[in-house]
Design a protein around this motif. Sequence first.
Motif, PDB file in Angstrom:
ATOM      1  N   ARG A 288       0.821  -1.209   0.000  1.00 57.83           N
ATOM      2  CA  ARG A 288       0.000   0.000   0.000  1.00 57.83           C
ATOM      3  C   ARG A 288       0.857   1.261   0.000  1.00 57.83           C
ATOM      4  O   ARG A 288       0.400   2.323  -0.380  1.00 57.83           O
ATOM      5  N   PHE A 289       2.096   1.150   0.488  1.00 59.89           N
ATOM      6  CA  PHE A 289       2.916   2.333   0.719  1.00 59.89           C
ATOM      7  C   PHE A 289       4.000   2.558  -0.320  1.00 59.89           C
ATOM      8  O   PHE A 289       4.330   3.690  -0.630  1.00 59.89           O
ATOM      9  N   LYS A 290       4.583   1.482  -0.812  1.00 62.31           N
ATOM     10  CA  LYS A 290       5.743   1.660  -1.685  1.00 62.31           C
ATOM     11  C   LYS A 290       5.329   2.282  -3.010  1.00 62.31           C
ATOM     12  O   LYS A 290       4.341   1.874  -3.615  1.00 62.31           O
ATOM     13  N   ASP A 291       6.113   3.265  -3.455  1.00 62.57           N
ATOM     14  CA  ASP A 291       5.907   3.955  -4.734  1.00 62.57           C
ATOM     15  C   ASP A 291       4.563   4.663  -4.812  1.00 62.57           C
ATOM     16  O   ASP A 291       4.058   4.940  -5.896  1.00 62.57           O
ATOM     17  N   VAL A 292       3.980   4.937  -3.686  1.00 62.64           N
ATOM     18  CA  VAL A 292       2.727   5.689  -3.693  1.00 62.64           C
ATOM     19  C   VAL A 292       3.024   7.112  -3.229  1.00 62.64           C
ATOM     20  O   VAL A 292       3.696   7.310  -2.227  1.00 62.64           O
ATOM     21  N   GLY A 293       2.541   8.067  -3.984  1.00 64.29           N
ATOM     22  CA  GLY A 293       2.682   9.463  -3.571  1.00 64.29           C
ATOM     23  C   GLY A 293       4.109   9.952  -3.541  1.00 64.29           C
ATOM     24  O   GLY A 293       4.513  10.644  -2.620  1.00 64.29           O
ATOM     25  N   ALA A 294       4.896   9.597  -4.544  1.00 64.29           N
ATOM     26  CA  ALA A 294       6.294  10.034  -4.564  1.00 64.29           C
ATOM     27  C   ALA A 294       6.392  11.482  -5.036  1.00 64.29           C
ATOM     28  O   ALA A 294       5.664  11.909  -5.926  1.00 64.29           O
ATOM     29  N   LEU A 295       7.287  12.222  -4.417  1.00 65.73           N
ATOM     30  CA  LEU A 295       7.515  13.603  -4.816  1.00 65.73           C
ATOM     31  C   LEU A 295       9.024  13.833  -4.811  1.00 65.73           C
ATOM     32  O   LEU A 295       9.694  13.541  -3.826  1.00 65.73           O
ATOM     33  N   GLY A 296       9.533  14.361  -5.920  1.00 64.46           N
ATOM     34  CA  GLY A 296      10.975  14.576  -6.042  1.00 64.46           C
ATOM     35  C   GLY A 296      11.448  15.735  -5.191  1.00 64.46           C
ATOM     36  O   GLY A 296      10.665  16.565  -4.739  1.00 64.46           O
ATOM     37  N   ALA A 297      12.780  15.805  -4.998  1.00 59.90           N
ATOM     38  CA  ALA A 297      13.339  16.810  -4.096  1.00 59.90           C
ATOM     39  C   ALA A 297      13.085  18.230  -4.594  1.00 59.90           C
ATOM     40  O   ALA A 297      12.683  19.099  -3.826  1.00 59.90           O
ATOM     41  N   ASP A 298      13.312  18.477  -5.894  1.00 59.52           N
ATOM     42  CA  ASP A 298      13.173  19.844  -6.408  1.00 59.52           C
ATOM     43  C   ASP A 298      11.753  20.355  -6.241  1.00 59.52           C
ATOM     44  O   ASP A 298      11.510  21.475  -5.816  1.00 59.52           O
ATOM     45  N   GLU A 299      10.825  19.469  -6.586  1.00 62.26           N
ATOM     46  CA  GLU A 299       9.425  19.856  -6.478  1.00 62.26           C
ATOM     47  C   GLU A 299       9.060  20.121  -5.026  1.00 62.26           C
ATOM     48  O   GLU A 299       8.384  21.094  -4.698  1.00 62.26           O
ATOM     49  N   ALA A 300       9.557  19.255  -4.161  1.00 59.90           N
ATOM     50  CA  ALA A 300       9.243  19.405  -2.740  1.00 59.90           C
ATOM     51  C   ALA A 300       9.729  20.755  -2.234  1.00 59.90           C
ATOM     52  O   ALA A 300       9.042  21.432  -1.467  1.00 59.90           O
ATOM     53  N   LEU A 301      10.917  21.185  -2.683  1.00 60.45           N
ATOM     54  CA  LEU A 301      11.442  22.474  -2.245  1.00 60.45           C
ATOM     55  C   LEU A 301      10.578  23.608  -2.771  1.00 60.45           C
ATOM     56  O   LEU A 301      10.304  24.582  -2.080  1.00 60.45           O
ATOM     57  N   ASP A 302      10.157  23.468  -4.014  1.00 56.70           N
ATOM     58  CA  ASP A 302       9.362  24.503  -4.648  1.00 56.70           C
ATOM     59  C   ASP A 302       8.043  24.712  -3.914  1.00 56.70           C
ATOM     60  O   ASP A 302       7.551  25.826  -3.768  1.00 56.70           O
ATOM     61  N   TRP A 303       7.463  23.613  -3.439  1.00 58.19           N
ATOM     62  CA  TRP A 303       6.212  23.724  -2.698  1.00 58.19           C
ATOM     63  C   TRP A 303       6.443  24.178  -1.274  1.00 58.19           C
ATOM     64  O   TRP A 303       5.501  24.498  -0.559  1.00 58.19           O
ATOM     65  N   GLY A 304       7.690  24.137  -0.837  1.00 56.20           N
ATOM     66  CA  GLY A 304       7.968  24.578   0.523  1.00 56.20           C
ATOM     67  C   GLY A 304       7.889  23.470   1.549  1.00 56.20           C
ATOM     68  O   GLY A 304       7.581  23.709   2.706  1.00 56.20           O
ATOM     69  N   TRP A 305       8.161  22.245   1.140  1.00 56.25           N
ATOM     70  CA  TRP A 305       8.167  21.148   2.107  1.00 56.25           C
ATOM     71  C   TRP A 305       9.423  21.227   2.955  1.00 56.25           C
ATOM     72  O   TRP A 305      10.500  21.511   2.460  1.00 56.25           O
ATOM     73  N   VAL A 306       9.293  20.952   4.222  1.00 57.66           N
ATOM     74  CA  VAL A 306      10.440  20.839   5.114  1.00 57.66           C
ATOM     75  C   VAL A 306      10.117  19.697   6.068  1.00 57.66           C
ATOM     76  O   VAL A 306       8.989  19.237   6.108  1.00 57.66           O
ATOM     77  N   GLY A 307      11.107  19.255   6.824  1.00 59.13           N
ATOM     78  CA  GLY A 307      10.832  18.261   7.850  1.00 59.13           C
ATOM     79  C   GLY A 307      10.860  16.844   7.307  1.00 59.13           C
ATOM     80  O   GLY A 307      11.423  16.587   6.260  1.00 59.13           O
ATOM     81  N   PRO A 308      10.214  15.919   8.042  1.00 65.44           N
ATOM     82  CA  PRO A 308      10.294  14.505   7.646  1.00 65.44           C
ATOM     83  C   PRO A 308       9.854  14.274   6.201  1.00 65.44           C
ATOM     84  O   PRO A 308      10.404  13.404   5.524  1.00 65.44           O
ATOM     85  N   CYS A 309       8.907  15.048   5.714  1.00 66.90           N
ATOM     86  CA  CYS A 309       8.444  14.838   4.347  1.00 66.90           C
ATOM     87  C   CYS A 309       9.537  15.208   3.352  1.00 66.90           C
ATOM     88  O   CYS A 309       9.773  14.507   2.370  1.00 66.90           O
ATOM     89  N   LEU A 310      10.232  16.331   3.590  1.00 70.20           N
ATOM     90  CA  LEU A 310      11.312  16.727   2.691  1.00 70.20           C
ATOM     91  C   LEU A 310      12.466  15.736   2.813  1.00 70.20           C
ATOM     92  O   LEU A 310      13.062  15.334   1.822  1.00 70.20           O
ATOM     93  N   ARG A 311      12.747  15.315   4.025  1.00 71.84           N
ATOM     94  CA  ARG A 311      13.837  14.364   4.207  1.00 71.84           C
ATOM     95  C   ARG A 311      13.480  13.031   3.572  1.00 71.84           C
ATOM     96  O   ARG A 311      14.339  12.329   3.064  1.00 71.84           O
TER      97      ARG A 311
END
Lengths: 570, 231
Positions: free
Chosen positions: A378-401
């Motif tokens: 249920r979890f693997k390869d679900v809802g993947a987000l790349g690093a660049d995109e994550a930064l652009d959206w302003g992700w920080v914390g466990p999600c960014l890591r």
Amino acid sequence: MASATQTPPAPAEATSPIARALKDELGEGVLKVEEFRGDLAVTVSPQGWVRAATALKTLPELDFKLFLDLCAVDHLDDEGRPERFEVVLHVYSLSGKHHVRLKAALPEREPRLPTLTGVYRGANWFEREAWDLYGIVFEGHPNLTRILTHQDFVGHPMRKDYPTAQRHVLHEPQRWLLPVPAGSEHVVVNIGPSHPAMHGTFRVQALMDGETIVDAAAEIGYMHRNFEKMSEVRSYWQIIPYTDRLNYCSSFMNGHGWALAVEKLMGIHAPPRAEAVRVILSEFSRIMDHFVCIGTNVVDLGAITPFFYLFRVREEIYDLLEACCGARLTVSYVRIGGLAQDVPPDFSDRCRRLVESVRKYTDETDRLLTRNVIFARRFKDVGALGADEALDWGWVGPCLRGSGVPYDIRKDHPYSGYDQYDFDVPVGTVGDCYDRYLVRLEEIRQSLRIVEQAVARLPGGPVIVDDKRVALPPKAQVYSNIEALMNHFKLVYEGILAPAGEVYGYTEAANRELGYYIVSDGRKYPRRVKVRPPSFNIYQPYPEMIKGHLLADAVAIIGGLNIIAGELDR
Amino acid sequence: MGILDIFRGKLTDPTACAGVHAGGDIVTTTVDAVVRWGRKSSIWPMPFGTACCAIEFMAMTASHYDIARFGAEVLRFSPRQADLMFVAGTIVDKEGPVLKTIYDQMPDPKWVVSMGVCASSGGFYRSYHVMQGIDEIIPVDVYVPGCPPSPESLIAAVMKIQERITKGEQAKRPQGEHRLGAPGDGAIDRRYRRAFWAKDDAERARQGLPPRGVVPLRVLPTGPDSESHHG
Ligand code: SF4
């Protein structure tokens, strides 16, 4: 105790390479460069707004890729300023390890500014919020509609001349969030707020093709209870209980962040014992937060056992907090400059026992889940987000890591003595739900390491600074000597009088960077308090992320993101 | 012990379940009493959790406090299968119509617990987007104070609901209907008040009157005849 003398007006233009680079790029567009308590603030003209932001993001020597926050400030009745409104952007450079604040002043009549959505994607919801609460028009914004308040609301409530408690009744909720193409065979599914498959008060509308989501839109604001407006009519102390209710899964950390931000504004530091206790309780709160996240996430997937395991040990952490301050959930234990009172005498023993039992339950959960086939599928390869995109959206914390960026404020900008402790920052590789889960699990273990070290060398001494501007004198003195009585009276009556200025204080809260942007004009109440709401940034790309996934995956993804309504909507 | 012993007053309060023991295995009672007794011991709660209080609600249902001891552990996330709604957390004006819809979807008879000060009165959020008590739109049976209430007091609320079920009581109308949409305290901002007073003072000054609230002091005349007073 550090001296609280006013920093002299430093020639920031000359010293800061960031300001110089911006000057080169914009020339006359840069109106003012200030530095206060180490925060760099650059004011640009509204015409140069987009160019300045673009330069900050793209110039390789600046590299401000991480979008943090965008907000408006109302300077009504501030004689020193020609313009009433100000729009403020906070961004961060991972390579330079530096924050910068970009500001533009706007007139009272028709405040307008070009949109930044073309530069930082994450700015979208923030600009909608600034429009909703302050009525600032962002030209070129794709969808400038109300976001936090409801559609029948009249006026812009965060403006200083809007009465704090003036309500407007909503009779009919907004029915459609999505445009449904005419004659389409797709079905619209409305999920939330208060839906069996949704956490609390989020609302998503999905256009379904069979089981697959074709299009989705999210609506928020179902928990908008006006932390920021309330802060403008409360003194710095009185805000502490409100911060507890931002991310209520780890209340203590919010107060910790708030105290640090105000201490930064005042230029004081809490004594070492208070800092160590803050670290210990913050790490336990982080553990609690991760427990709730993992526990409820697997409940959504249909497994209830880990939830019972994790809540069992959560109760034990509650017991520790209760022993310290008498409350379980909403602790209000920090004070500006330290803690409300000292910890109980058996604090260290309790902590050691607690570490043991947390470790036991964590291992148990690990064994129950990590290699469980159903869970992994249920979890693997679900809802993947790349690093660049994550930064652009302003992700920080466990999600960014989880997306593989090793940015942790405890390491990069240590506060409260985190630099004395030895711990690792786990990162993921793919950025999917499974990675985020693993990062959280490992962070629990790292937190335990920090707690062990902190407990081993818990220093003695007072738990609050000896500074009569912020700390109440001891009760015994209040009753026996007139000076203490006077100080007590003045502090209670006048509150903490912070110097005029602006700071951005930030900490690594359980589910990402929690920042407080405080604008003080030297009075009892802050002029503006803006929380950098971690969940706001994280939730924003959620509708994008679930497109093309199965409906069941949408449920798995939202649990793993750990969105907390209290700080999403504030 | 047979099932009928229950009606003989061994397990239930005999005054609540009026029954007459007719001797042998026969008890006469009312259908109502039996139904209520059944309802009371198998409450199906629905959590309407929005905020911090929902976390304490979870704590109540989880292993330590264990609401199953009161027969109320079957949490239903769908209102159509529930008879007790826990409103746990702040309800804002935007959420109001949603809460009302969900309440209306619950089948009768139904009970509502308003958990925490936010749901009961708006709590310490006296502000522009927070409903000042859910009883503006739905009837409430039990209010639980606290911010958040401890799980113990929630359990007490469940027991109060059980009491109400046995007595056949149920809140029927939103108690605070008349307050719907009323601003909380503090709506009249001090700034407004001060501006209003300033205008009023100026207006009165123009008419040659002192500001309102100033008590005119009567000056006693000093003169020969005032002397006589003491004479
Ligand atoms: S009553 Fe207190 S704990 Fe409960 S929702 Fe309101 S603020 Fe949160």
